[in-house]
Design a protein around this motif. Structure first.
Motif, mmCIF file in Angstrom:
data_model
loop_
_atom_site.group_PDB
_atom_site.id
_atom_site.type_symbol
_atom_site.label_atom_id
_atom_site.label_comp_id
_atom_site.label_asym_id
_atom_site.label_seq_id
_atom_site.Cartn_x
_atom_site.Cartn_y
_atom_site.Cartn_z
ATOM 1 N N GLY A 231 1.790 -12.199 -35.615
ATOM 2 C CA GLY A 231 3.057 -11.497 -35.742
ATOM 3 C C GLY A 231 3.548 -10.950 -34.412
ATOM 4 O O GLY A 231 2.797 -10.874 -33.427
ATOM 5 N N PRO A 232 4.821 -10.535 -34.348
ATOM 6 C CA PRO A 232 5.395 -10.007 -33.093
ATOM 7 C C PRO A 232 4.597 -8.840 -32.520
ATOM 8 O O PRO A 232 4.391 -8.771 -31.300
ATOM 9 N N ASP A 233 4.150 -7.922 -33.368
ATOM 10 C CA ASP A 233 3.384 -6.767 -32.885
ATOM 11 C C ASP A 233 2.051 -7.213 -32.290
ATOM 12 O O ASP A 233 1.612 -6.683 -31.254
ATOM 13 N N GLU A 234 1.414 -8.175 -32.935
ATOM 14 C CA GLU A 234 0.135 -8.664 -32.433
ATOM 15 C C GLU A 234 0.314 -9.381 -31.096
ATOM 16 O O GLU A 234 -0.500 -9.221 -30.177
ATOM 17 N N LEU A 235 1.387 -10.135 -30.977
ATOM 18 C CA LEU A 235 1.656 -10.824 -29.711
ATOM 19 C C LEU A 235 1.941 -9.834 -28.590
ATOM 20 O O LEU A 235 1.475 -10.012 -27.457
ATOM 21 N N ARG A 236 2.701 -8.780 -28.894
ATOM 22 C CA ARG A 236 2.986 -7.767 -27.874
ATOM 23 C C ARG A 236 1.697 -7.093 -27.414
ATOM 24 O O ARG A 236 1.515 -6.804 -26.225
ATOM 25 N N ARG A 237 0.793 -6.830 -28.375
ATOM 26 C CA ARG A 237 -0.479 -6.202 -28.007
ATOM 27 C C ARG A 237 -1.276 -7.098 -27.071
ATOM 28 O O ARG A 237 -1.961 -6.626 -26.163
ATOM 29 N N LEU A 238 -1.200 -8.399 -27.306
ATOM 30 C CA LEU A 238 -1.906 -9.326 -26.438
ATOM 31 C C LEU A 238 -1.292 -9.370 -25.042
ATOM 32 O O LEU A 238 -1.991 -9.308 -24.026
ATOM 33 N N LEU A 239 0.035 -9.474 -25.007
ATOM 34 C CA LEU A 239 0.708 -9.726 -23.740
ATOM 35 C C LEU A 239 0.734 -8.515 -22.820
ATOM 36 O O LEU A 239 0.803 -8.659 -21.592
ATOM 37 N N LYS A 240 0.672 -7.316 -23.369
ATOM 38 C CA LYS A 240 0.781 -6.139 -22.517
ATOM 39 C C LYS A 240 -0.557 -5.734 -21.893
ATOM 40 O O LYS A 240 -0.594 -4.879 -21.006
ATOM 41 N N ASP A 242 -3.815 -5.942 -19.619
ATOM 42 C CA ASP A 242 -4.284 -6.538 -18.363
ATOM 43 C C ASP A 242 -5.806 -6.567 -18.389
ATOM 44 O O ASP A 242 -6.493 -5.912 -17.605
ATOM 45 N N TYR A 243 -6.327 -7.330 -19.342
ATOM 46 C CA TYR A 243 -7.763 -7.353 -19.557
ATOM 47 C C TYR A 243 -8.461 -8.241 -18.528
ATOM 48 O O TYR A 243 -7.895 -9.221 -18.033
ATOM 49 N N ALA A 244 -9.713 -7.869 -18.286
ATOM 50 C CA ALA A 244 -10.581 -8.748 -17.500
ATOM 51 C C ALA A 244 -10.953 -9.957 -18.358
ATOM 52 O O ALA A 244 -10.687 -9.992 -19.569
ATOM 53 N N ARG A 311 -12.247 -4.767 -24.403
ATOM 54 C CA ARG A 311 -11.260 -4.584 -23.347
ATOM 55 C C ARG A 311 -11.371 -5.726 -22.327
ATOM 56 O O ARG A 311 -11.307 -5.546 -21.110
ATOM 57 N N ALA A 312 -11.522 -6.909 -22.897
ATOM 58 C CA ALA A 312 -11.629 -8.121 -22.070
ATOM 59 C C ALA A 312 -11.372 -9.328 -22.945
ATOM 60 O O ALA A 312 -11.782 -9.365 -24.115
ATOM 61 N N PHE A 313 -10.668 -10.314 -22.381
ATOM 62 C CA PHE A 313 -10.528 -11.595 -23.046
ATOM 63 C C PHE A 313 -11.793 -12.409 -22.794
ATOM 64 O O PHE A 313 -12.439 -12.254 -21.750
ATOM 65 N N PRO A 314 -12.163 -13.271 -23.720
ATOM 66 C CA PRO A 314 -13.376 -14.070 -23.501
ATOM 67 C C PRO A 314 -13.168 -15.119 -22.418
ATOM 68 O O PRO A 314 -12.065 -15.643 -22.233
ATOM 69 N N GLN A 315 -14.240 -15.403 -21.746
ATOM 70 C CA GLN A 315 -14.230 -16.505 -20.784
ATOM 71 C C GLN A 315 -14.239 -17.847 -21.513
ATOM 72 O O GLN A 315 -13.728 -18.849 -21.017
ATOM 73 N N SER A 332 -5.259 -19.689 -27.428
ATOM 74 C CA SER A 332 -6.018 -20.133 -26.263
ATOM 75 C C SER A 332 -5.110 -20.292 -25.046
ATOM 76 O O SER A 332 -5.441 -19.839 -23.939
ATOM 77 N N GLU A 333 -3.961 -20.922 -25.244
ATOM 78 C CA GLU A 333 -3.040 -21.125 -24.121
ATOM 79 C C GLU A 333 -2.421 -19.814 -23.664
ATOM 80 O O GLU A 333 -2.235 -19.587 -22.462
ATOM 81 N N LEU A 334 -2.111 -18.934 -24.606
ATOM 82 C CA LEU A 334 -1.474 -17.661 -24.265
ATOM 83 C C LEU A 334 -2.401 -16.771 -23.447
ATOM 84 O O LEU A 334 -1.976 -16.124 -22.476
ATOM 85 N N CYS A 335 -3.682 -16.746 -23.837
ATOM 86 C CA CYS A 335 -4.633 -15.833 -23.189
ATOM 87 C C CYS A 335 -5.440 -16.493 -22.075
ATOM 88 O O CYS A 335 -6.139 -15.801 -21.327
ATOM 89 N N GLY A 336 -5.403 -17.813 -21.994
ATOM 90 C CA GLY A 336 -6.035 -18.490 -20.878
ATOM 91 C C GLY A 336 -7.513 -18.744 -21.000
ATOM 92 O O GLY A 336 -8.202 -18.903 -19.989
#
Length: 363
Positions: A231-240, A242-244, A311-315, A332-336
């Protein structure tokens, strides 16, 4: 109106399982009488001693046109039943079971679409089955009786609707026809080629004439899971954030074995989408998945919740199925991070076993 029969203390209902099938069409007395009669005819043939459970009998449901793949089970005496797998996905599940690819009851019922008749001891009958059998005139002295159930993907077995009862009757008749053909031929010549089975078709209902022809049962390509849609709220939480980027997550979806539904409702299986740290075994908050919910969305949210806790995206994210990798492509593409299919998920397997033991009260 309900009818009374001579010397009967109670009225015979026009329909059965009305409280359990609210919002659906309960089976009529006439339909269940026909189904019961054909079940008794089948039981006298003991099809589990005539056919091997892998020797399927095919027939097309007259109402929907779907192919039903019927298997007679009971050679070992543990169960006595005929199960009809419905459609291509029902047949796919049968092939998975035959290949030993289904790990438990949860995996089975999660994908199961079938109708079946099972012959059970009288003490295993529930109140609704007893009511049905009394109305159909089943002898009280007989110590066993047939029960009729339908399985839908994600749900436990439940009472048959009118359409499901009619489908099951046609399937049992197809098995009867095939058993007579095998007995009269004094040998089995219908299953000599791999994945080729007898297809039974009704030619004349009044005369009871059927045709048996051999058909090859092929499987279409397995349909993919729909892509994850957060959802839009979940996407905003992801995009904002600056996780390691660090660590490896093991991710999977499995059945918890827990039931969802009220007393007279069809009971659903509760699934679990779980993420576990591959190195430490730390289990992150799981996502519960009800029947009909998107597995892809639950897997995506499990990654999101794990990332928020760490507080980190997975490698890297590791999954057990190609379909999970494909459906997670947008996240996967959004978070890299890459999603890779691996043969085993040891940390997740241990966490899953601990969770299932806790839910079953074994610890």
């Amino acid at each position: 109106m309900p009818r009374r029969v001579a010397n009967a203390a109670a009225t015979i209902p026009d329909q059965f399982f009305t409280d359990e099938l609210v919002g659906e069409t309960p089976p009529s007395h006439s339909t269940m009488q026909r189904l019961y009669d054909v079940a008794l005819e089948l039981i006298t043939l003991q099809p589990w001693h005539v056919l091997d459970e892998t020797e399927l009998v095919l027939t097309r449901d007259s109402a929907t046109g779907q192919t039903c793949y019927c298997s007679a089970m009971g050679a070992l005496g543990e169960v006595l039943m005929v199960q009809a797998y419905i459609g291509a996905e029902g047949y796919r599940l049968f092939r998975r079971v035959e290949a030993g690819e289904v790990s438990g009851a949860g995996d089975f019922y999660e994908a199961q679409h079938s109708v079946y008749m099972e012959f059970v001891p009288r003490e295993e009958l529930d109140a609704q089955d007893r009511k049905l059998l009394r109305a159909l005139g089943h002898p009280a002295a007989v110590k066993a009786a047939p029960v009729f159930r339908a399985c839908r993907p994600g749900y436990f077995p439940w009472y048959v609707t009118e359409q499901e009862a009619r489908m099951l009757e046609e399937c049992l008749r197809a098995v009867i026809v095939t058993c007579h053909a095998v007995i009269n031929q004094d040998g089995k010549t219908l299953w000599q080629r791999p994945y080729t089975y007898p297809m039974v078709s009704l030619l004349d209902e009044k005369e009871g004439r059927y045709r048996i022809e051999l058909v090859e049962a092929t499987l279409p390509k397995e349909p993919p899971l729909a892509k994850v849609q957060l959802g839009p709220d979940e996407l905003r939480r992801l995009l904002k954030q600056d996780y390691a980027i660090r660590g490896v997550l093991e991710l999977d979806h499995f059945s918890s074995g827990a039931q969802l539904g009220n007393k007279n409702q069809r009971k659903g299986y509760v699934g679990v989408a779980m993420a576990v740290d591959s190195e430490t075994g730390l289990v992150f908050p799981p996502e519960m998945v009800a029947p009909g919910d998107s597995i892809a969305n639950a897997l995506g949210r499990a990654i999101l919740r794990a990332s928020e806790v760490r507080r980190a995206f997975p490698q890297e994210v590791r999954v057990s199925k190609r379909s999970y990798k494909d459906c997670l492509e947008p996240v996967s593409e959004l978070c890299g991070f890459p999603v890779n299919v691996v043969r085993s998920l040891p940390a997740l397997a241990q966490a899953r076993e601990s969770m299932l033991r806790m839910m079953s009260g074994r610890i």
